[in-house]
Design a protein around this motif. Sequence first.
Motif, PDB file in Angstrom:
ATOM      1  N   PHE A  49       0.481  -0.897   0.200  1.00 33.60           N
ATOM      2  CA  PHE A  49       0.575  -0.411  -0.030  1.00 33.60           C
ATOM      3  C   PHE A  49       1.309   1.009   0.119  1.00 33.60           C
ATOM      4  O   PHE A  49       1.577   1.513   0.972  1.00 33.60           O
ATOM      5  CB  PHE A  49      -0.904  -0.290   1.304  1.00 33.60           C
ATOM      6  N   VAL A  50       0.615   2.342  -1.234  1.00 34.09           N
ATOM      7  CA  VAL A  50       1.160   3.342  -1.043  1.00 34.09           C
ATOM      8  C   VAL A  50       0.575   4.753  -1.202  1.00 34.09           C
ATOM      9  O   VAL A  50      -0.310   4.910  -1.918  1.00 34.09           O
ATOM     10  CB  VAL A  50       1.953   3.306  -2.392  1.00 34.09           C
ATOM     11  N   GLU A  51       0.501   5.251  -0.127  1.00 32.98           N
ATOM     12  CA  GLU A  51       0.181   6.899  -0.413  1.00 32.98           C
ATOM     13  C   GLU A  51       0.634   7.867  -0.608  1.00 32.98           C
ATOM     14  O   GLU A  51       1.711   7.903  -0.510  1.00 32.98           O
ATOM     15  CB  GLU A  51      -0.655   6.434   1.568  1.00 32.98           C
ATOM     16  N   TYR A  52      -0.428   9.143  -1.391  1.00 30.38           N
ATOM     17  CA  TYR A  52       0.308   9.738  -1.988  1.00 30.38           C
ATOM     18  C   TYR A  52      -0.091  10.961  -1.403  1.00 30.38           C
ATOM     19  O   TYR A  52      -1.028  10.933  -0.894  1.00 30.38           O
ATOM     20  CB  TYR A  52       0.314  10.178  -3.861  1.00 30.38           C
TER      21      TYR A  52
ATOM     22  N   HIS B 246      -2.051   1.745  -4.917  1.00 30.73           N
ATOM     23  CA  HIS B 246      -1.622   3.018  -4.474  1.00 30.73           C
ATOM     24  C   HIS B 246      -2.872   4.237  -4.364  1.00 30.73           C
ATOM     25  O   HIS B 246      -3.980   4.038  -5.495  1.00 30.73           O
ATOM     26  CB  HIS B 246      -0.760   3.701  -6.044  1.00 30.73           C
ATOM     27  N   TRP B 247      -2.731   5.216  -3.520  1.00 26.56           N
ATOM     28  CA  TRP B 247      -4.132   5.884  -3.365  1.00 26.56           C
ATOM     29  C   TRP B 247      -3.456   7.863  -2.771  1.00 26.56           C
ATOM     30  O   TRP B 247      -2.625   7.447  -2.200  1.00 26.56           O
ATOM     31  CB  TRP B 247      -4.406   5.215  -1.880  1.00 26.56           C
ATOM     32  N   ALA B 248      -4.608   7.909  -3.365  1.00 29.07           N
ATOM     33  CA  ALA B 248      -4.285   9.065  -2.599  1.00 29.07           C
ATOM     34  C   ALA B 248      -5.669  10.009  -2.841  1.00 29.07           C
ATOM     35  O   ALA B 248      -6.709   9.465  -3.226  1.00 29.07           O
ATOM     36  CB  ALA B 248      -3.930  10.282  -4.304  1.00 29.07           C
ATOM     37  N   PRO B 249      -5.872  11.314  -1.705  1.00 27.59           N
ATOM     38  CA  PRO B 249      -7.225  11.114  -1.291  1.00 27.59           C
ATOM     39  C   PRO B 249      -6.830  12.760  -2.381  1.00 27.59           C
ATOM     40  O   PRO B 249      -9.043  12.399  -1.424  1.00 27.59           O
ATOM     41  CB  PRO B 249      -6.499  12.491  -0.074  1.00 27.59           C
TER      42      PRO B 249
END
Length: 237
Positions: free
Chosen positions: A6-9, A234-237
């Motif tokens: 899990f990668v957060e940006y 890969h997740w971005a708010p």
Amino acid sequence: MIEPLFVEYPDAEAMADSLAGHVALTLAEATEARDIAGMIVSGGSTPKALFQRLAKRKLDWEKICITLADDRWVDADHPASNEKLVHESLLVDYARKAPFISLKTPAKTAVEGAPDIQKRLMDFPWAADLVLLGMGEDGHTASLFPGAEALDAALSLEGPDLCLGLTPKILPKDAPFERMTLTLPALLDSARIILMLKGAGKRHVYDRAMAGTDIYEMPIRAILHQHEVPVEVHWAP
């Protein structure tokens, strides 16, 4: 189960920038190793910025065969067509040289068109080097929708089909169309899967998917909980 990475940006632009480099490197390594590489992509608004960045990368695009994880059963110039998005956002600039396999035929229905699509997909360089997926609020991925009549066949790891015509049980108001989808075995015939998510709502859906095991309730679980192919989220708010 291989736990997904899990990668957060901080934002969607940072995610697109990072993934463009990540995907380009994967494709460059694949084309250096073989005569042809394969990438399966998804439609929707989330990957558009990534596509635009990838198209400007100087890769051996003529060696990178591209197809879709799914598409709406509409003409390729229809606003709801994933193929239209790919042609306008990815298959431009340097990437215009990439061969593309369409998931649409002149057949009246997706079910009728599936045999011809199956034949086309035999020319795709399996196993795919990379599969780029999205996820819906109901936990679907590609066009593997909860409750769809053909879902059992599409999720069967023993099934012979690379693709199936499928209609969502509840048609989305913004895209009330029959679908052509790759099956679970086709999606898993790959070296790496990237799940690209944007927004707090999708993070909540992802957390629900990880907490349960019923793949018919949330078909994305069939990707997240398998142990054959590495998955990156890969997740971005």
